[in-house]
Design a protein around this motif. Sequence first.
Motif, PDB file in Angstrom:
ATOM      1  N   GLU A 191       0.825  -1.217   0.000  1.00 13.35           N
ATOM      2  CA  GLU A 191       0.000   0.000   0.000  1.00 13.35           C
ATOM      3  C   GLU A 191       0.856   1.262   0.000  1.00 13.35           C
ATOM      4  O   GLU A 191       0.567   2.226  -0.695  1.00 13.35           O
ATOM      5  CB  GLU A 191      -0.929  -0.010   1.216  1.00 13.35           C
ATOM      6  N   LEU A 192       1.925   1.256   0.792  1.00 13.29           N
ATOM      7  CA  LEU A 192       2.756   2.440   0.966  1.00 13.29           C
ATOM      8  C   LEU A 192       3.990   2.429   0.070  1.00 13.29           C
ATOM      9  O   LEU A 192       4.791   3.363   0.117  1.00 13.29           O
ATOM     10  CB  LEU A 192       3.174   2.568   2.434  1.00 13.29           C
ATOM     11  N   ASP A 193       4.134   1.376  -0.724  1.00 10.49           N
ATOM     12  CA  ASP A 193       5.245   1.251  -1.663  1.00 10.49           C
ATOM     13  C   ASP A 193       6.590   1.458  -0.964  1.00 10.49           C
ATOM     14  O   ASP A 193       7.405   2.284  -1.372  1.00 10.49           O
ATOM     15  CB  ASP A 193       5.078   2.226  -2.828  1.00 10.49           C
ATOM     16  N   GLY A 194       6.792   0.708   0.110  1.00 10.25           N
ATOM     17  CA  GLY A 194       8.045   0.806   0.839  1.00 10.25           C
ATOM     18  C   GLY A 194       8.218  -0.403   1.726  1.00 10.25           C
ATOM     19  O   GLY A 194       7.340  -1.263   1.819  1.00 10.25           O
ATOM     20  N   GLU A 195       9.369  -0.451   2.387  1.00 11.25           N
ATOM     21  CA  GLU A 195       9.663  -1.564   3.278  1.00 11.25           C
ATOM     22  C   GLU A 195       9.567  -1.094   4.714  1.00 11.25           C
ATOM     23  O   GLU A 195      10.020  -0.003   5.051  1.00 11.25           O
ATOM     24  CB  GLU A 195      11.074  -2.082   3.003  1.00 11.25           C
ATOM     25  N   LEU A 196       8.976  -1.919   5.558  1.00 13.88           N
ATOM     26  CA  LEU A 196       8.888  -1.606   6.979  1.00 13.88           C
ATOM     27  C   LEU A 196       9.970  -2.364   7.731  1.00 13.88           C
ATOM     28  O   LEU A 196      10.239  -3.520   7.434  1.00 13.88           O
ATOM     29  CB  LEU A 196       7.516  -2.003   7.528  1.00 13.88           C
ATOM     30  N   ASP A 197      10.574  -1.698   8.698  1.00 13.46           N
ATOM     31  CA  ASP A 197      11.601  -2.324   9.526  1.00 13.46           C
ATOM     32  C   ASP A 197      10.920  -3.048  10.674  1.00 13.46           C
ATOM     33  O   ASP A 197      10.549  -2.438  11.686  1.00 13.46           O
ATOM     34  CB  ASP A 197      12.568  -1.268  10.046  1.00 13.46           C
ATOM     35  N   ALA A 198      10.709  -4.337  10.524  1.00 13.90           N
ATOM     36  CA  ALA A 198      10.003  -5.127  11.537  1.00 13.90           C
ATOM     37  C   ALA A 198      10.721  -5.107  12.878  1.00 13.90           C
ATOM     38  O   ALA A 198      10.087  -5.229  13.925  1.00 13.90           O
ATOM     39  CB  ALA A 198       9.820  -6.558  11.043  1.00 13.90           C
ATOM     40  N   ASP A 199      12.034  -4.918  12.873  1.00 14.74           N
ATOM     41  CA  ASP A 199      12.791  -4.894  14.123  1.00 14.74           C
ATOM     42  C   ASP A 199      12.470  -3.670  14.971  1.00 14.74           C
ATOM     43  O   ASP A 199      12.655  -3.696  16.185  1.00 14.74           O
ATOM     44  CB  ASP A 199      14.294  -4.940  13.852  1.00 14.74           C
ATOM     45  N   SER A 200      11.996  -2.597  14.346  1.00  9.81           N
ATOM     46  CA  SER A 200      11.696  -1.378  15.108  1.00  9.81           C
ATOM     47  C   SER A 200      10.255  -1.339  15.607  1.00  9.81           C
ATOM     48  O   SER A 200       9.890  -0.454  16.377  1.00  9.81           O
ATOM     49  CB  SER A 200      11.988  -0.131  14.263  1.00  9.81           C
ATOM     50  N   LEU A 201       9.440  -2.293  15.178  1.00  9.64           N
ATOM     51  CA  LEU A 201       8.049  -2.347  15.623  1.00  9.64           C
ATOM     52  C   LEU A 201       7.945  -2.911  17.031  1.00  9.64           C
ATOM     53  O   LEU A 201       8.581  -3.916  17.347  1.00  9.64           O
ATOM     54  CB  LEU A 201       7.220  -3.215  14.674  1.00  9.64           C
ATOM     55  N   GLU A 202       7.165  -2.256  17.862  1.00  6.10           N
ATOM     56  CA  GLU A 202       6.936  -2.685  19.237  1.00  6.10           C
ATOM     57  C   GLU A 202       5.450  -2.958  19.423  1.00  6.10           C
ATOM     58  O   GLU A 202       4.628  -2.490  18.639  1.00  6.10           O
ATOM     59  CB  GLU A 202       7.381  -1.586  20.212  1.00  6.10           C
ATOM     60  N   GLN A 203       5.103  -3.661  20.475  1.00  7.19           N
ATOM     61  CA  GLN A 203       3.704  -3.956  20.779  1.00  7.19           C
ATOM     62  C   GLN A 203       2.867  -2.680  20.832  1.00  7.19           C
ATOM     63  O   GLN A 203       1.733  -2.645  20.369  1.00  7.19           O
ATOM     64  CB  GLN A 203       3.608  -4.719  22.094  1.00  7.19           C
ATOM     65  N   GLU A 204       3.434  -1.602  21.381  1.00  7.58           N
ATOM     66  CA  GLU A 204       2.695  -0.339  21.517  1.00  7.58           C
ATOM     67  C   GLU A 204       2.253   0.224  20.170  1.00  7.58           C
ATOM     68  O   GLU A 204       1.252   0.931  20.098  1.00  7.58           O
ATOM     69  CB  GLU A 204       3.532   0.693  22.268  1.00  7.58           C
ATOM     70  N   HIS A 205       2.978  -0.085  19.114  1.00  3.39           N
ATOM     71  CA  HIS A 205       2.599   0.400  17.784  1.00  3.39           C
ATOM     72  C   HIS A 205       1.333  -0.275  17.272  1.00  3.39           C
ATOM     73  O   HIS A 205       0.671   0.232  16.380  1.00  3.39           O
ATOM     74  CB  HIS A 205       3.740   0.190  16.782  1.00  3.39           C
ATOM     75  N   PHE A 206       1.012  -1.424  17.838  1.00  7.71           N
ATOM     76  CA  PHE A 206      -0.154  -2.198  17.395  1.00  7.71           C
ATOM     77  C   PHE A 206      -1.350  -2.057  18.342  1.00  7.71           C
ATOM     78  O   PHE A 206      -2.260  -2.866  18.297  1.00  7.71           O
ATOM     79  CB  PHE A 206       0.220  -3.681  17.259  1.00  7.71           C
ATOM     80  N   GLU A 207      -1.347  -1.031  19.176  1.00  6.20           N
ATOM     81  CA  GLU A 207      -2.476  -0.856  20.097  1.00  6.20           C
ATOM     82  C   GLU A 207      -3.738  -0.422  19.367  1.00  6.20           C
ATOM     83  O   GLU A 207      -4.797  -1.002  19.551  1.00  6.20           O
ATOM     84  CB  GLU A 207      -2.108   0.135  21.197  1.00  6.20           C
ATOM     85  N   THR A 208      -3.635   0.623  18.564  1.00  4.41           N
ATOM     86  CA  THR A 208      -4.799   1.144  17.844  1.00  4.41           C
ATOM     87  C   THR A 208      -4.405   1.467  16.402  1.00  4.41           C
ATOM     88  O   THR A 208      -3.218   1.496  16.053  1.00  4.41           O
ATOM     89  CB  THR A 208      -5.333   2.441  18.479  1.00  4.41           C
ATOM     90  N   VAL A 209      -5.408   1.753  15.588  1.00  2.00           N
ATOM     91  CA  VAL A 209      -5.147   2.189  14.217  1.00  2.00           C
ATOM     92  C   VAL A 209      -4.318   3.474  14.250  1.00  2.00           C
ATOM     93  O   VAL A 209      -3.358   3.632  13.496  1.00  2.00           O
ATOM     94  CB  VAL A 209      -6.478   2.402  13.453  1.00  2.00           C
ATOM     95  N   ALA A 210      -4.651   4.391  15.156  1.00  2.83           N
ATOM     96  CA  ALA A 210      -3.926   5.657  15.262  1.00  2.83           C
ATOM     97  C   ALA A 210      -2.467   5.449  15.660  1.00  2.83           C
ATOM     98  O   ALA A 210      -1.578   6.106  15.112  1.00  2.83           O
ATOM     99  CB  ALA A 210      -4.617   6.582  16.258  1.00  2.83           C
ATOM    100  N   SER A 211      -2.203   4.532  16.608  1.00  5.79           N
ATOM    101  CA  SER A 211      -0.810   4.309  17.028  1.00  5.79           C
ATOM    102  C   SER A 211       0.015   3.698  15.903  1.00  5.79           C
ATOM    103  O   SER A 211       1.184   4.056  15.718  1.00  5.79           O
ATOM    104  CB  SER A 211      -0.738   3.461  18.298  1.00  5.79           C
ATOM    105  N   LEU A 212      -0.587   2.818  15.122  1.00  3.87           N
ATOM    106  CA  LEU A 212       0.130   2.249  13.981  1.00  3.87           C
ATOM    107  C   LEU A 212       0.367   3.320  12.921  1.00  3.87           C
ATOM    108  O   LEU A 212       1.451   3.392  12.335  1.00  3.87           O
ATOM    109  CB  LEU A 212      -0.638   1.057  13.397  1.00  3.87           C
ATOM    110  N   SER A 213      -0.597   4.186  12.707  1.00  6.12           N
ATOM    111  CA  SER A 213      -0.439   5.279  11.746  1.00  6.12           C
ATOM    112  C   SER A 213       0.673   6.233  12.177  1.00  6.12           C
ATOM    113  O   SER A 213       1.460   6.689  11.347  1.00  6.12           O
ATOM    114  CB  SER A 213      -1.754   6.047  11.592  1.00  6.12           C
TER     115      SER A 213
END
Length: 88
Positions: free
Chosen positions: A57-79
């Motif tokens: 969707e965003l035409d890029g790569e996400l760094d999975a190592d930098s993702l934390e549980q807090e980023h997946f709390e809500t749609v807004a936190s992930l955004s």
Amino acid sequence: MTTIDAQAAALTGRVAEALARVLKKDPAEITPESRLFDDLGLDSTSVLELLVELETELDGELDADSLEQEHFETVASLSRYLASAATR
């Protein structure tokens, strides 16, 4: 409103659409406050599907190592995470 806040607000709809595709839900049911695991039923398998969907969707790569549980709390936190990652 900071630049990251503005970018996060702009990304929220795209994140909701990606979540709707992965979870087979109506995008209208997904709000910025929707909790990804508790409200939407995201699980470990669908997290991986979501990351692939967002990269497309965003035409890029996400760094999975930098993702934390807090980023997946809500749609807004992930955004917000995606907006801050885009500025790096």
